[in-house]
Design a protein around this motif. Sequence first.
Motif, PDB file in Angstrom:
ATOM      1  N   ALA A  55     -66.220 -51.511   1.190  1.00  0.00           N
ATOM      2  CA  ALA A  55     -66.405 -52.944   0.966  1.00  0.00           C
ATOM      3  C   ALA A  55     -65.320 -53.754   1.660  1.00  0.00           C
ATOM      4  O   ALA A  55     -65.597 -54.772   2.305  1.00  0.00           O
ATOM      5  CB  ALA A  55     -66.405 -53.239  -0.532  1.00  0.00           C
ATOM      6  N   LEU A  56     -64.082 -53.289   1.545  1.00  0.00           N
ATOM      7  CA  LEU A  56     -62.971 -54.027   2.155  1.00  0.00           C
ATOM      8  C   LEU A  56     -63.013 -53.957   3.673  1.00  0.00           C
ATOM      9  O   LEU A  56     -62.724 -54.941   4.365  1.00  0.00           O
ATOM     10  CB  LEU A  56     -61.641 -53.474   1.633  1.00  0.00           C
ATOM     11  CG  LEU A  56     -61.390 -53.666   0.129  1.00  0.00           C
ATOM     12  CD1 LEU A  56     -60.127 -52.930  -0.297  1.00  0.00           C
ATOM     13  CD2 LEU A  56     -61.279 -55.144  -0.215  1.00  0.00           C
ATOM     14  N   SER A  57     -63.398 -52.802   4.208  1.00  0.00           N
ATOM     15  CA  SER A  57     -63.411 -52.637   5.660  1.00  0.00           C
ATOM     16  C   SER A  57     -64.640 -53.267   6.296  1.00  0.00           C
ATOM     17  O   SER A  57     -64.702 -53.427   7.513  1.00  0.00           O
ATOM     18  CB  SER A  57     -63.337 -51.162   6.044  1.00  0.00           C
ATOM     19  OG  SER A  57     -64.486 -50.472   5.594  1.00  0.00           O
ATOM     20  N   SER A  58     -65.631 -53.643   5.484  1.00  0.00           N
ATOM     21  CA  SER A  58     -66.850 -54.228   6.040  1.00  0.00           C
ATOM     22  C   SER A  58     -66.581 -55.569   6.702  1.00  0.00           C
ATOM     23  O   SER A  58     -67.360 -56.030   7.531  1.00  0.00           O
ATOM     24  CB  SER A  58     -67.903 -54.413   4.939  1.00  0.00           C
ATOM     25  OG  SER A  58     -67.502 -55.419   4.020  1.00  0.00           O
ATOM     26  N   VAL A  59     -65.492 -56.210   6.328  1.00  0.00           N
ATOM     27  CA  VAL A  59     -65.139 -57.496   6.930  1.00  0.00           C
ATOM     28  C   VAL A  59     -64.255 -57.291   8.149  1.00  0.00           C
ATOM     29  O   VAL A  59     -64.413 -57.962   9.172  1.00  0.00           O
ATOM     30  CB  VAL A  59     -64.426 -58.397   5.898  1.00  0.00           C
ATOM     31  CG1 VAL A  59     -63.966 -59.699   6.538  1.00  0.00           C
ATOM     32  CG2 VAL A  59     -65.365 -58.680   4.719  1.00  0.00           C
ATOM     33  N   GLU A  60     -63.355 -56.326   8.063  1.00  0.00           N
ATOM     34  CA  GLU A  60     -62.371 -56.131   9.132  1.00  0.00           C
ATOM     35  C   GLU A  60     -62.930 -55.336  10.312  1.00  0.00           C
ATOM     36  O   GLU A  60     -62.521 -55.536  11.448  1.00  0.00           O
ATOM     37  CB  GLU A  60     -61.147 -55.399   8.559  1.00  0.00           C
ATOM     38  CG  GLU A  60     -60.483 -56.168   7.418  1.00  0.00           C
ATOM     39  CD  GLU A  60     -59.536 -55.293   6.630  1.00  0.00           C
ATOM     40  OE1 GLU A  60     -59.395 -54.108   6.987  1.00  0.00           O
ATOM     41  OE2 GLU A  60     -58.950 -55.788   5.653  1.00  0.00           O
ATOM     42  N   GLU A  86     -77.038 -55.586  -2.381  1.00  0.00           N
ATOM     43  CA  GLU A  86     -77.583 -54.461  -3.159  1.00  0.00           C
ATOM     44  C   GLU A  86     -76.464 -53.696  -3.846  1.00  0.00           C
ATOM     45  O   GLU A  86     -76.575 -53.325  -5.026  1.00  0.00           O
ATOM     46  CB  GLU A  86     -78.373 -53.539  -2.240  1.00  0.00           C
ATOM     47  CG  GLU A  86     -78.997 -52.356  -2.971  1.00  0.00           C
ATOM     48  CD  GLU A  86     -79.753 -51.416  -2.031  1.00  0.00           C
ATOM     49  OE1 GLU A  86     -79.771 -50.206  -2.308  1.00  0.00           O
ATOM     50  OE2 GLU A  86     -80.304 -51.894  -1.024  1.00  0.00           O
ATOM     51  N   ALA A  87     -75.371 -53.457  -3.116  1.00  0.00           N
ATOM     52  CA  ALA A  87     -74.243 -52.728  -3.703  1.00  0.00           C
ATOM     53  C   ALA A  87     -73.595 -53.536  -4.823  1.00  0.00           C
ATOM     54  O   ALA A  87     -73.255 -52.997  -5.877  1.00  0.00           O
ATOM     55  CB  ALA A  87     -73.224 -52.401  -2.613  1.00  0.00           C
ATOM     56  N   ALA A  88     -73.435 -54.856  -4.595  1.00  0.00           N
ATOM     57  CA  ALA A  88     -72.790 -55.705  -5.602  1.00  0.00           C
ATOM     58  C   ALA A  88     -73.617 -55.783  -6.880  1.00  0.00           C
ATOM     59  O   ALA A  88     -73.062 -55.830  -7.985  1.00  0.00           O
ATOM     60  CB  ALA A  88     -72.571 -57.109  -5.037  1.00  0.00           C
ATOM     61  N   LEU A  89     -74.927 -55.788  -6.757  1.00  0.00           N
ATOM     62  CA  LEU A  89     -75.789 -55.912  -7.930  1.00  0.00           C
ATOM     63  C   LEU A  89     -75.924 -54.612  -8.705  1.00  0.00           C
ATOM     64  O   LEU A  89     -76.409 -54.618  -9.843  1.00  0.00           O
ATOM     65  CB  LEU A  89     -77.182 -56.411  -7.515  1.00  0.00           C
ATOM     66  CG  LEU A  89     -77.247 -57.825  -6.950  1.00  0.00           C
ATOM     67  CD1 LEU A  89     -78.677 -58.218  -6.641  1.00  0.00           C
ATOM     68  CD2 LEU A  89     -76.619 -58.842  -7.905  1.00  0.00           C
ATOM     69  N   SER A  90     -75.503 -53.504  -8.109  1.00  0.00           N
ATOM     70  CA  SER A  90     -75.638 -52.214  -8.793  1.00  0.00           C
ATOM     71  C   SER A  90     -74.294 -51.589  -9.164  1.00  0.00           C
ATOM     72  O   SER A  90     -74.260 -50.584  -9.881  1.00  0.00           O
ATOM     73  CB  SER A  90     -76.417 -51.232  -7.910  1.00  0.00           C
ATOM     74  OG  SER A  90     -75.746 -51.009  -6.682  1.00  0.00           O
ATOM     75  N   GLU A  91     -73.194 -52.176  -8.698  1.00  0.00           N
ATOM     76  CA  GLU A  91     -71.870 -51.566  -8.892  1.00  0.00           C
ATOM     77  C   GLU A  91     -71.397 -51.708 -10.331  1.00  0.00           C
ATOM     78  O   GLU A  91     -71.433 -52.785 -10.919  1.00  0.00           O
ATOM     79  CB  GLU A  91     -70.861 -52.218  -7.946  1.00  0.00           C
ATOM     80  CG  GLU A  91     -69.472 -51.596  -7.985  1.00  0.00           C
ATOM     81  CD  GLU A  91     -69.500 -50.097  -7.701  1.00  0.00           C
ATOM     82  OE1 GLU A  91     -69.107 -49.325  -8.599  1.00  0.00           O
ATOM     83  OE2 GLU A  91     -69.925 -49.715  -6.593  1.00  0.00           O
ATOM     84  N   THR A  92     -70.901 -50.583 -10.894  1.00  0.00           N
ATOM     85  CA  THR A  92     -70.401 -50.588 -12.270  1.00  0.00           C
ATOM     86  C   THR A  92     -68.887 -50.539 -12.352  1.00  0.00           C
ATOM     87  O   THR A  92     -68.307 -50.925 -13.369  1.00  0.00           O
ATOM     88  CB  THR A  92     -70.985 -49.380 -13.043  1.00  0.00           C
ATOM     89  OG1 THR A  92     -70.643 -48.166 -12.355  1.00  0.00           O
ATOM     90  CG2 THR A  92     -72.499 -49.484 -13.144  1.00  0.00           C
ATOM     91  N   VAL A 137     -74.492 -63.652 -10.859  1.00  0.00           N
ATOM     92  CA  VAL A 137     -73.828 -64.946 -11.046  1.00  0.00           C
ATOM     93  C   VAL A 137     -72.340 -64.847 -10.707  1.00  0.00           C
ATOM     94  O   VAL A 137     -71.747 -65.790 -10.164  1.00  0.00           O
ATOM     95  CB  VAL A 137     -74.044 -65.471 -12.484  1.00  0.00           C
ATOM     96  CG1 VAL A 137     -73.243 -64.680 -13.513  1.00  0.00           C
ATOM     97  CG2 VAL A 137     -73.693 -66.956 -12.568  1.00  0.00           C
ATOM     98  N   ARG A 138     -71.729 -63.703 -10.983  1.00  0.00           N
ATOM     99  CA  ARG A 138     -70.317 -63.542 -10.641  1.00  0.00           C
ATOM    100  C   ARG A 138     -70.114 -63.504  -9.123  1.00  0.00           C
ATOM    101  O   ARG A 138     -69.113 -64.007  -8.617  1.00  0.00           O
ATOM    102  CB  ARG A 138     -69.763 -62.271 -11.294  1.00  0.00           C
ATOM    103  CG  ARG A 138     -69.728 -62.347 -12.810  1.00  0.00           C
ATOM    104  CD  ARG A 138     -69.030 -61.157 -13.415  1.00  0.00           C
ATOM    105  NE  ARG A 138     -67.605 -61.160 -13.119  1.00  0.00           N
ATOM    106  CZ  ARG A 138     -66.744 -60.250 -13.546  1.00  0.00           C
ATOM    107  NH1 ARG A 138     -67.177 -59.244 -14.286  1.00  0.00           N
ATOM    108  NH2 ARG A 138     -65.480 -60.311 -13.242  1.00  0.00           N
ATOM    109  N   SER A 139     -71.067 -62.930  -8.417  1.00  0.00           N
ATOM    110  CA  SER A 139     -70.985 -62.911  -6.951  1.00  0.00           C
ATOM    111  C   SER A 139     -71.186 -64.313  -6.383  1.00  0.00           C
ATOM    112  O   SER A 139     -70.472 -64.735  -5.474  1.00  0.00           O
ATOM    113  CB  SER A 139     -72.046 -61.953  -6.375  1.00  0.00           C
ATOM    114  OG  SER A 139     -71.802 -60.623  -6.769  1.00  0.00           O
ATOM    115  N   ALA A 189     -66.525 -53.590  -7.658  1.00  0.00           N
ATOM    116  CA  ALA A 189     -67.320 -54.813  -7.783  1.00  0.00           C
ATOM    117  C   ALA A 189     -66.550 -56.015  -7.258  1.00  0.00           C
ATOM    118  O   ALA A 189     -67.099 -56.877  -6.556  1.00  0.00           O
ATOM    119  CB  ALA A 189     -67.725 -55.025  -9.235  1.00  0.00           C
ATOM    120  N   GLY A 190     -65.262 -56.070  -7.583  1.00  0.00           N
ATOM    121  CA  GLY A 190     -64.436 -57.170  -7.096  1.00  0.00           C
ATOM    122  C   GLY A 190     -64.334 -57.175  -5.579  1.00  0.00           C
ATOM    123  O   GLY A 190     -64.404 -58.230  -4.931  1.00  0.00           O
ATOM    124  N   ALA A 191     -64.178 -55.983  -4.991  1.00  0.00           N
ATOM    125  CA  ALA A 191     -64.105 -55.875  -3.527  1.00  0.00           C
ATOM    126  C   ALA A 191     -65.422 -56.301  -2.881  1.00  0.00           C
ATOM    127  O   ALA A 191     -65.435 -56.965  -1.845  1.00  0.00           O
ATOM    128  CB  ALA A 191     -63.756 -54.442  -3.127  1.00  0.00           C
TER     129      ALA A 191
END
Length: 333
Positions: free
Chosen positions: A135-140, A151-157, A196-198, A162-164
Amino acid sequence: MLIGDVARRSGVSARMLRHYDSLGLVRPTGRTEGGYREYSSEDIRRIFHIESLRSLGLSLREVGRALDDPGFTPSELVDDLIRQTRERIAGEMELLTRLRRIGAAEPVGWEDVLQTVALLQALGSESAGKRQRAALSSVERVPVPVEALVEAALSETDPNVAGALRWALAQSGDGGLALLAEGLGSPVAEVRERAVRSIAEIPDGAATALLRDALTRPDLVVRRHAALALGARGVVEAVPTLIDMIVEETNDVDAADALGALASDPTSADQIATRLVDRLAHDTESSARRRLTQALADIPGGTASRALADLSHDEDRAVALTAAYILNLRSAR
């Protein structure tokens, strides 16, 4: 009828007819004087039966069993075929989704394709650490398609992952908002909360509009997250929900901070103070009234000060002491 004629009329190649013969599926009834295969009308009917069963996905062995075993019942085999077909369709849909996401990343060369595939695989890893790094490297590095991030954000526990993912979505702009809006309508409560948090971490106006809409949703958790985010954005429609959160002692400190931020506008300050005072008049539970009184501490203006002065003589000693303490602090400023 000779094999060539059968092939033309049935659409089954002569080579396949010979294969059927070698397997014992369709043996020609007769032979010509020259030794050529000669098919009867019953043989041709069996060929059509074989082709019909093959069209359902049966193997040649299963076809033979279906045609020759008098005790054969098709229901179990059909159920098996249904299961296999569903699994095959699911696998093909997964592949199609992966290909679309790679295409959406607009790779320049095969190195980009391989990096995108690696990131997508890491996002689906069983290791929380790998998912977080992806998740962090997806931007860099090579950008991950926003669909995959949503999809990952909506399923991450895992809360850290989730924060990343929410951070990565915020960096990607508003491209995922439509998908996150769909998440708000999910039948699964956890998915609605993640959505909603995203949205709350995406700073543009379209996200604010979605959060406003979330305030009207029946899901209480969604409304609360939306209210906290909207309060930080200066949207006064969040005030009733924020006050409810203070009364119900649900993220009440954050809700009071959001009210304080909204009260930086003098017009809003008096409206918020009036709402808090009105709620104090209608709520009888001592701890709730004390929290409402504490919330007045960060609300500037005469309305809040007058309310605190009145509350310093409240019948509830805890409320009176809280109001008097806040008044002293305000006087010292």
